[in-house]
Design a protein around this motif. Structure first.
Motif, mmCIF file in Angstrom:
data_model
loop_
_atom_site.group_PDB
_atom_site.id
_atom_site.type_symbol
_atom_site.label_atom_id
_atom_site.label_comp_id
_atom_site.label_asym_id
_atom_site.label_seq_id
_atom_site.Cartn_x
_atom_site.Cartn_y
_atom_site.Cartn_z
ATOM 1 N N UNK A 66 0.798 -1.221 0.000
ATOM 2 C CA UNK A 66 0.000 0.000 0.000
ATOM 3 C C UNK A 66 0.829 1.269 0.000
ATOM 4 N N UNK A 67 2.121 1.158 0.274
ATOM 5 C CA UNK A 67 2.998 2.338 0.272
ATOM 6 C C UNK A 67 4.057 2.270 -0.821
ATOM 7 N N UNK A 68 4.520 1.077 -1.134
ATOM 8 C CA UNK A 68 5.573 0.888 -2.144
ATOM 9 C C UNK A 68 4.965 0.275 -3.405
ATOM 10 N N UNK A 69 5.521 0.659 -4.541
ATOM 11 C CA UNK A 69 5.090 0.095 -5.815
ATOM 12 C C UNK A 69 6.316 -0.269 -6.643
ATOM 13 N N UNK A 70 6.365 -1.517 -7.097
ATOM 14 C CA UNK A 70 7.442 -1.972 -7.969
ATOM 15 C C UNK A 70 6.943 -1.932 -9.406
ATOM 16 N N UNK A 71 7.798 -1.526 -10.325
ATOM 17 C CA UNK A 71 7.377 -1.437 -11.717
ATOM 18 C C UNK A 71 8.592 -1.518 -12.627
ATOM 19 N N UNK A 72 8.312 -1.714 -13.898
ATOM 20 C CA UNK A 72 9.374 -1.668 -14.887
ATOM 21 C C UNK A 72 8.769 -1.153 -16.187
ATOM 22 N N UNK A 73 9.578 -0.541 -17.024
ATOM 23 C CA UNK A 73 9.032 0.008 -18.242
ATOM 24 C C UNK A 73 8.925 -1.096 -19.289
ATOM 25 N N UNK A 74 8.483 -0.720 -20.479
ATOM 26 C CA UNK A 74 8.232 -1.725 -21.524
ATOM 27 C C UNK A 74 9.488 -2.479 -21.920
ATOM 28 N N UNK A 75 10.624 -1.837 -21.790
ATOM 29 C CA UNK A 75 11.884 -2.501 -22.122
ATOM 30 C C UNK A 75 12.384 -3.361 -20.974
ATOM 31 N N UNK A 76 11.626 -3.362 -19.869
ATOM 32 C CA UNK A 76 11.930 -4.185 -18.705
ATOM 33 C C UNK A 76 13.169 -3.747 -17.950
ATOM 34 N N UNK A 77 13.680 -2.576 -18.241
ATOM 35 C CA UNK A 77 14.860 -2.092 -17.551
ATOM 36 C C UNK A 77 14.836 -0.580 -17.603
ATOM 37 N N UNK A 78 15.001 0.169 -16.503
ATOM 38 C CA UNK A 78 15.239 -0.347 -15.153
ATOM 39 C C UNK A 78 13.968 -0.792 -14.440
#
Length: 120
Positions: A66-78
């Motif tokens: 609920x406080x942190x969000x993990x993500x990556x862009x379409x190229x998967x990096x970073x």
């Protein structure tokens, strides 16, 4: 050989936010996930969040949900870790790691870490 480099740590007041980045170079066929871990002084390292490369599923520890969000862009990096509403107990060195999968909870390749300090 994989190399991971974290950035984005720093000093922030309680309630503030930071975004960590993890850049992965190299290639591995049998590792599907990137995770964030942290280690506070005098404590064991703990898993914070994980994202699967194959299906994009995400996982969070109860302490950051609920406080942190993990993500990556379409190229998967970073891979990013957006941290909101930071608390003093979030103070730690944060590491990103490559895992075979998020269920394993075990990092096989590690970055050097970035310090996050939450203090007024």
């Amino acid at each position: 050989q994989l190399q991971l480099v974290e950035s984005g740590g720093g000093l922030v007041q309680p309630g503030g936010s930071l975004r960590l980045s993890c850049v992965v170079s190299g290639f591995t066929l049998d590792h599907d996930a990137i995770g964030w871990f942290r280690q506070a002084p005098g404590k064991e390292r703990e898993g914070v969040s994980c994202i699967s490369s194959s299906d994009g599923s995400t996982h969070y520890s109860d302490s950051v949900k609920g406080r942190f969000t993990i993500s990556r862009d379409n190229a998967k990096n970073p891979v990013y870790l957006q941290m909101l509403n930071l608390k003093p107990e979030d103070t730690a060195v944060y590491y990103c790691a490559v895992l075979k999968n998020c269920d394993s909870g075990v990092g096989d390749y590690w970055g050097q870490g970035t310090q996050v300090t939450v203090s007024s």
